[in-house]
Design a protein around this motif. Sequence first.
Motif, short mmCIF file in Angstrom:
data_model
loop_
_atom_site.label_atom_id
_atom_site.label_comp_id
_atom_site.label_asym_id
_atom_site.label_seq_id
_atom_site.Cartn_x
_atom_site.Cartn_y
_atom_site.Cartn_z
N MET A 203 11.61 53.40 15.17
CA MET A 203 12.22 53.58 14.18
C MET A 203 10.50 54.06 13.00
O MET A 203 10.56 53.61 12.67
CB MET A 203 12.31 51.46 13.56
CG MET A 203 13.35 51.44 13.93
SD MET A 203 15.17 52.90 14.19
CE MET A 203 16.14 51.40 15.11
N LYS A 209 16.90 59.86 12.13
CA LYS A 209 18.03 58.90 11.53
C LYS A 209 19.48 59.07 12.81
O LYS A 209 18.94 59.96 13.34
CB LYS A 209 18.85 60.29 10.04
CG LYS A 209 17.64 60.24 9.39
CD LYS A 209 18.09 61.12 7.93
CE LYS A 209 18.03 60.92 7.09
NZ LYS A 209 17.30 61.98 5.99
N LEU A 220 12.34 53.89 8.56
CA LEU A 220 14.00 53.07 7.94
C LEU A 220 13.20 51.98 7.42
O LEU A 220 11.91 51.45 7.99
CB LEU A 220 14.40 53.58 9.29
CG LEU A 220 14.94 54.13 10.23
CD1 LEU A 220 15.31 54.11 10.69
CD2 LEU A 220 15.22 55.63 8.98
N ASN A 221 13.90 51.30 6.49
CA ASN A 221 13.80 49.71 6.34
C ASN A 221 15.10 48.88 6.89
O ASN A 221 16.48 49.91 7.76
CB ASN A 221 14.06 50.29 4.98
CG ASN A 221 13.31 50.73 4.40
OD1 ASN A 221 12.18 50.95 4.42
ND2 ASN A 221 13.40 51.98 3.16
#
Length: 589
Positions: A203, A209, A220-221
């Motif tokens: 990540m 994505k 990313l979160n």
Amino acid sequence: MYPQKFYVEKTTGTPADTQIAYGLARVIEKLVPEDNDLDLKIEDLGDSYCVALNYPLEETWVEQAEFFPLLRALDTAKKSSGIPNSVDYVAHQQRNNAYFEARKKGLKENDLAEQGLVPPALDWPCWAIINQMAATSGYNAMITNWHLHKDCFPELIKIILMLFGDRVNDSDAAEEKWAAIAKTNGLNIKAQTSQLQVLNPGMGKGGNKSKASGLSIGGLNGFWLIEYLKFSGMFYAAIPRVVSNSKDRKTYVLRPKSLDWRTHSKVFAEFQNALYAQTPVKMDVLAVIRYCQVFLKQWKAGQGTSAFRFIRGRPGDHVAAIEAIHYKHLGNAHATMNLSTINLPQWLGEVESVEQADLFLNMLAEHETILRNLEEKNSRENALLRHYRDFLSARDLKSFYRFTAIYAGYVMSKLIAGGFPPRRFHISNLEVLIVNHNPKLATIVHNSGFCRIAEAIRNSTVRPQYHKSKNNPGPFEIRYGLGSDLLRNASYPEKFAQALSKFMFEYNQENGRVNERFRNKPPVRRKNIRTEDIEQVLTLIDEYRDSETIANLLVAFGYASDLQNRGGQDFEENNDEQGVNHDAAEIVE
């Protein structure tokens, strides 16, 4: 009443999922009173991990839960966290440097302790990788978030238990429920936080994505509470190490199969001390071997007591594999280079006695010695290490046969070059490995004809070459390409039978010439290969319908060592009845 089983869904298929399971186990462990004999296990169910107790959590343990931290913040040279019981990173670093500098000067552990110099803390490798991969700020932020829930801590615990109470983890619902609690308690905390690469190897920044709708450099979160549990699990499941002679990093994460938490706590602490920095492939294989060694030593030491939480089993029944993350140093940052899995060996059979444990420990010590002396920068030795790693990962003897075939040539080349001879597998340890991996092969390796031909191979290759390297050449020719010749014909039973017959003819013929030259009193005697020995091997080929396996086993055992140890002296266990007589003092491994 709360359930007795909690589930961590495998959403990424990476060690990140594994670390959540360990983090959840730590939370549950903290909830259970110390005087309660509650067994805790982590089991792999395929699509998820199950953190299971032997009976449900009691409501009062949750409702009356007092605040507990799972992590310590890091105070670095650039910034202080302001969180209680934080770690002075710089002070630890200075103490570590002083300790290792003193060790370089030859000081013993007792002398070091008297000077107040102690080894690095067990948590130091995790602190170091968090700092060196620029994750300190995010790490400390999550610890701050956890501390801000002191006044509503039972509510935070309920969210965790709710999130993992079902087989499918509804993180959106958990996040929504947490947002309501945060609002009620006036907590100014963002629900989402960066998924740091130190925890989430897949990540990091870049094209990550799940849907190819675009390419951006951002990461990313994820829900901060889940990321906090990952960090917590990291300290109980992961061992970060620096790769030797580089700034690359590797992190090893234990993937559980059916892991008792108390057993894990005992084994993991010692395993951390047993794994040293090495080159990448060598460190992979040694990580597996040393974990198995620690496991068996702990099992052996725990017999007769109630301290060790299992009676029988093997390492692979508790930990299925070790997941390896390779981070490449890019100058000012690290990026995930590779994710791999190294299985724990299934050829370590069910351990039911101290004698069995000793048998396996002796075998593992031999493997460790052989592998530790291989240098990864050398192409042939690099190939050996990779074949051995494939053997562990695939649990397939074919990779081990490839290893032994190359290692046979490697041993011969080292003996030709002179110097200290490389360690060879011992035939007894090979038997343990082969038979435990596939019990059906016991008939082959115990067959008298097979053993006699393997001995003849040994008498024609490594044994005379060893004596020649010690300036004590014998009367017999050294057959340098024998192993390769046999393996080259292994796929074709008829050609393999011809190769064996040719070897028997030349071997026996040479015995006759040497006996004639020395008037039946040669300095070294070899017994002839009998026709029935070849016939027995050919019968085995017919029974197993597999000439390749038998050829590979002959080469493996033929280039192995048959030295025994009695009274502290190494010698070839041959006698006049067998027709072989070596000077014991000359036989040294």
